[in-house]
Write a protein that holds these residues in place. Structure first.
Motif, PDB file in Angstrom:
ATOM      1  N   VAL A  90       0.518  -1.151   0.057  1.00  0.00           N
ATOM      2  CA  VAL A  90      -0.139  -0.124   0.100  1.00  0.00           C
ATOM      3  C   VAL A  90       0.774   1.106  -0.042  1.00  0.00           C
ATOM      4  O   VAL A  90       0.457   2.168  -0.658  1.00  0.00           O
ATOM      5  N   ASN A  91       2.131   1.197   0.581  1.00  0.00           N
ATOM      6  CA  ASN A  91       2.804   2.544   0.647  1.00  0.00           C
ATOM      7  C   ASN A  91       3.818   2.482  -0.346  1.00  0.00           C
ATOM      8  O   ASN A  91       4.810   3.203  -0.497  1.00  0.00           O
ATOM      9  N   SER A  92       3.752   1.777  -1.351  1.00  0.00           N
ATOM     10  CA  SER A  92       4.849   1.759  -2.623  1.00  0.00           C
ATOM     11  C   SER A  92       4.498   2.966  -3.488  1.00  0.00           C
ATOM     12  O   SER A  92       3.441   3.419  -3.640  1.00  0.00           O
ATOM     13  N   PRO A  93       5.627   3.197  -4.115  1.00  0.00           N
ATOM     14  CA  PRO A  93       5.611   4.616  -4.983  1.00  0.00           C
ATOM     15  C   PRO A  93       4.491   4.518  -6.134  1.00  0.00           C
ATOM     16  O   PRO A  93       3.914   5.343  -6.532  1.00  0.00           O
ATOM     17  N   GLU A  94       4.230   3.222  -6.613  1.00  0.00           N
ATOM     18  CA  GLU A  94       3.168   2.919  -7.541  1.00  0.00           C
ATOM     19  C   GLU A  94       1.936   3.372  -7.158  1.00  0.00           C
ATOM     20  O   GLU A  94       1.027   3.916  -7.895  1.00  0.00           O
ATOM     21  N   SER A  95       1.459   2.932  -5.816  1.00  0.00           N
ATOM     22  CA  SER A  95       0.357   3.316  -5.213  1.00  0.00           C
ATOM     23  C   SER A  95       0.031   4.807  -5.083  1.00  0.00           C
ATOM     24  O   SER A  95      -0.918   5.324  -5.312  1.00  0.00           O
ATOM     25  N   GLY A  96       1.024   5.380  -4.595  1.00  0.00           N
ATOM     26  CA  GLY A  96       1.101   6.795  -4.666  1.00  0.00           C
ATOM     27  C   GLY A  96       0.601   7.534  -5.796  1.00  0.00           C
ATOM     28  O   GLY A  96       0.103   8.739  -6.089  1.00  0.00           O
ATOM     29  N   GLY A  97       1.275   7.134  -6.942  1.00  0.00           N
ATOM     30  CA  GLY A  97       1.123   7.589  -8.451  1.00  0.00           C
ATOM     31  C   GLY A  97      -0.381   7.417  -8.786  1.00  0.00           C
ATOM     32  O   GLY A  97      -0.914   8.324  -9.239  1.00  0.00           O
ATOM     33  N   MET A  98      -0.778   6.200  -8.559  1.00  0.00           N
ATOM     34  CA  MET A  98      -2.188   6.170  -8.757  1.00  0.00           C
ATOM     35  C   MET A  98      -3.195   6.645  -7.970  1.00  0.00           C
ATOM     36  O   MET A  98      -4.118   7.326  -8.541  1.00  0.00           O
ATOM     37  N   ALA A  99      -3.187   7.005  -6.619  1.00  0.00           N
ATOM     38  CA  ALA A  99      -3.887   7.875  -5.903  1.00  0.00           C
ATOM     39  C   ALA A  99      -3.867   9.292  -6.430  1.00  0.00           C
ATOM     40  O   ALA A  99      -4.833   9.988  -6.480  1.00  0.00           O
ATOM     41  N   GLN A 100      -2.732   9.689  -7.049  1.00  0.00           N
ATOM     42  CA  GLN A 100      -2.618  11.148  -7.360  1.00  0.00           C
ATOM     43  C   GLN A 100      -3.449  11.293  -8.633  1.00  0.00           C
ATOM     44  O   GLN A 100      -3.871  12.223  -9.021  1.00  0.00           O
ATOM     45  N   GLN A 101      -3.213  10.281  -9.586  1.00  0.00           N
ATOM     46  CA  GLN A 101      -4.148  10.313 -10.850  1.00  0.00           C
ATOM     47  C   GLN A 101      -5.542  10.436 -10.422  1.00  0.00           C
ATOM     48  O   GLN A 101      -6.350  10.974 -11.147  1.00  0.00           O
ATOM     49  N   VAL A 102      -6.023   9.391  -9.583  1.00  0.00           N
ATOM     50  CA  VAL A 102      -7.407   9.428  -9.305  1.00  0.00           C
ATOM     51  C   VAL A 102      -8.121  10.790  -8.703  1.00  0.00           C
ATOM     52  O   VAL A 102      -8.836  11.464  -9.028  1.00  0.00           O
ATOM     53  N   ARG A 103      -6.987  11.401  -7.843  1.00  0.00           N
ATOM     54  CA  ARG A 103      -7.363  12.818  -7.287  1.00  0.00           C
ATOM     55  C   ARG A 103      -7.326  13.740  -8.379  1.00  0.00           C
ATOM     56  O   ARG A 103      -8.347  14.642  -8.445  1.00  0.00           O
ATOM     57  N   ASN A 104      -6.409  13.861  -9.518  1.00  0.00           N
ATOM     58  CA  ASN A 104      -6.443  14.607 -10.501  1.00  0.00           C
ATOM     59  C   ASN A 104      -7.628  14.733 -11.337  1.00  0.00           C
ATOM     60  O   ASN A 104      -8.289  15.433 -12.052  1.00  0.00           O
ATOM     61  N   PHE A 105      -8.016  13.214 -11.592  1.00  0.00           N
ATOM     62  CA  PHE A 105      -9.083  12.851 -12.442  1.00  0.00           C
ATOM     63  C   PHE A 105     -10.371  13.484 -11.744  1.00  0.00           C
ATOM     64  O   PHE A 105     -11.275  14.235 -12.312  1.00  0.00           O
ATOM     65  N   VAL A 106     -10.576  13.291 -10.442  1.00  0.00           N
ATOM     66  CA  VAL A 106     -11.817  13.879  -9.765  1.00  0.00           C
ATOM     67  C   VAL A 106     -11.833  15.410  -9.637  1.00  0.00           C
ATOM     68  O   VAL A 106     -12.702  16.094  -9.816  1.00  0.00           O
ATOM     69  N   VAL A 107     -10.631  16.010  -9.501  1.00  0.00           N
ATOM     70  CA  VAL A 107     -10.627  17.546  -9.463  1.00  0.00           C
ATOM     71  C   VAL A 107     -10.974  18.194 -11.075  1.00  0.00           C
ATOM     72  O   VAL A 107     -11.829  19.100 -11.173  1.00  0.00           O
ATOM     73  N   VAL A 108     -10.574  17.374 -12.010  1.00  0.00           N
ATOM     74  CA  VAL A 108     -10.908  17.832 -13.259  1.00  0.00           C
ATOM     75  C   VAL A 108     -12.352  17.535 -13.543  1.00  0.00           C
ATOM     76  O   VAL A 108     -13.153  18.212 -14.263  1.00  0.00           O
ATOM     77  N   LEU A 109     -12.954  16.406 -13.089  1.00  0.00           N
ATOM     78  CA  LEU A 109     -14.375  16.337 -13.266  1.00  0.00           C
ATOM     79  C   LEU A 109     -15.028  17.148 -12.448  1.00  0.00           C
ATOM     80  O   LEU A 109     -16.210  17.817 -13.135  1.00  0.00           O
ATOM     81  N   VAL A 110     -14.740  17.357 -11.468  1.00  0.00           N
ATOM     82  CA  VAL A 110     -15.618  18.694 -10.560  1.00  0.00           C
ATOM     83  C   VAL A 110     -15.487  19.959 -11.265  1.00  0.00           C
ATOM     84  O   VAL A 110     -16.496  20.711 -11.270  1.00  0.00           O
ATOM     85  N   ALA A 111     -14.369  20.192 -11.737  1.00  0.00           N
ATOM     86  CA  ALA A 111     -14.283  21.628 -12.647  1.00  0.00           C
ATOM     87  C   ALA A 111     -15.009  21.583 -13.813  1.00  0.00           C
ATOM     88  O   ALA A 111     -15.783  22.673 -14.021  1.00  0.00           O
ATOM     89  N   VAL A 112     -15.212  20.438 -14.431  1.00  0.00           N
ATOM     90  CA  VAL A 112     -16.098  20.255 -15.575  1.00  0.00           C
ATOM     91  C   VAL A 112     -17.444  20.571 -15.209  1.00  0.00           C
ATOM     92  O   VAL A 112     -18.172  21.256 -15.734  1.00  0.00           O
ATOM     93  N   LEU A 113     -17.863  20.023 -14.202  1.00  0.00           N
ATOM     94  CA  LEU A 113     -19.296  20.016 -13.666  1.00  0.00           C
ATOM     95  C   LEU A 113     -19.769  21.216 -13.181  1.00  0.00           C
ATOM     96  O   LEU A 113     -20.713  22.003 -13.587  1.00  0.00           O
ATOM     97  N   LEU A 114     -18.795  21.959 -12.507  1.00  0.00           N
ATOM     98  CA  LEU A 114     -19.005  23.319 -12.322  1.00  0.00           C
ATOM     99  C   LEU A 114     -19.103  24.245 -13.103  1.00  0.00           C
ATOM    100  O   LEU A 114     -19.818  25.073 -13.146  1.00  0.00           O
ATOM    101  N   SER A 115     -18.303  24.127 -14.312  1.00  0.00           N
ATOM    102  CA  SER A 115     -18.268  25.087 -15.514  1.00  0.00           C
ATOM    103  C   SER A 115     -19.683  24.848 -16.132  1.00  0.00           C
ATOM    104  O   SER A 115     -20.245  26.065 -16.672  1.00  0.00           O
ATOM    105  N   VAL A 116     -20.070  23.670 -16.306  1.00  0.00           N
ATOM    106  CA  VAL A 116     -21.435  23.310 -17.003  1.00  0.00           C
ATOM    107  C   VAL A 116     -22.688  24.030 -16.178  1.00  0.00           C
ATOM    108  O   VAL A 116     -23.384  24.829 -16.603  1.00  0.00           O
TER     109      VAL A 116
END
Length: 190
Positions: free
Chosen positions: A3-29
């Motif tokens: 769980v603490n490996s560098p690959e899982s940290g990168g994956m969590a960051q990608q999920v967070r980035n995706f959620v931020v982009v999704l929220v930004a798109v929804l707010l813009s609409v």
């Protein structure tokens, strides 16, 4: 993979980035849709073009609502949607006339009906006689009550209603003040 490996940290960051982009798109609409619902559906110019001509309204035997307006008038713009709805409800029985105060052609009517603030509504009976007036931003229900009474040939319940209005300078005043927003900074030489 732990769980603490560098690959899982990168994956969590990608999920967070995706959620931020999704929220930004929804707010813009949501913002775009919100702005569209606040834009008046009725354009004063389009409404004036579709209005009954003044001379025809006076002669056709139907009661008439005359609106003195200007395209620059924020109160006129604010009421455009309500007037469009009233027209839809009453146009079979009432003439809807729009006279632009910036057109000097209507100066005799402006003087006759003492237009010094807009929007200025004049209620005329089926013979073209003055039955009452309303000046400024008037609630749709007040205008509707007056139109119903006008159609029935009854005294208007709100024959002299007043609300927030834009001032109209007399078309006879040719001083050309640079303070006049319609002068566009021009000076008139006397």
């Amino acid at each position: 993979m732990s769980v603490n490996s560098p690959e899982s940290g990168g994956m969590a960051q990608q999920v967070r980035n995706f959620v931020v982009v999704l929220v930004a798109v929804l707010l813009s609409v949501a913002v775009v849709l919100g702005l569209q619902t606040r834009t008046p559906s009725a354009s004063l110019s389009d409404m004036a073009e579709a209005a009954v001509p003044f001379d025809q309204a006076i002669a056709n035997g139907k009661p008439t609502l005359v609106e003195f307006y200007a395209n620059w008038c924020t109160s006129c713009q604010a009421m455009a949607g309500d007037l469009e709805q009233l027209k839809g409800d009453y146009q079979q029985d009432v003439n809807f006339v729009m006279l632009n105060v910036d057109n000097s052609k209507w100066l005799p009517e402006m003087l006759h009906y003492r237009v010094d603030g807009i929007p200025h509504f004049v209620f005329l009976d089926n013979q073209g006689n003055d039955a009452g007036a309303a000046i400024g931003e008037i609630p749709r229900a007040v205008l509707a009550s007056n139109l119903t009474s006008l159609m029935a040939g009854e005294k208007l319940p709100y024959a002299q209603a007043e609300g927030q209005a834009s001032e109209v300078e007399s078309a006879l005043d040719m001083s050309g003040s640079a303070d006049d927003p319609r002068s566009h900074g021009a000076q008139v030489v006397q």
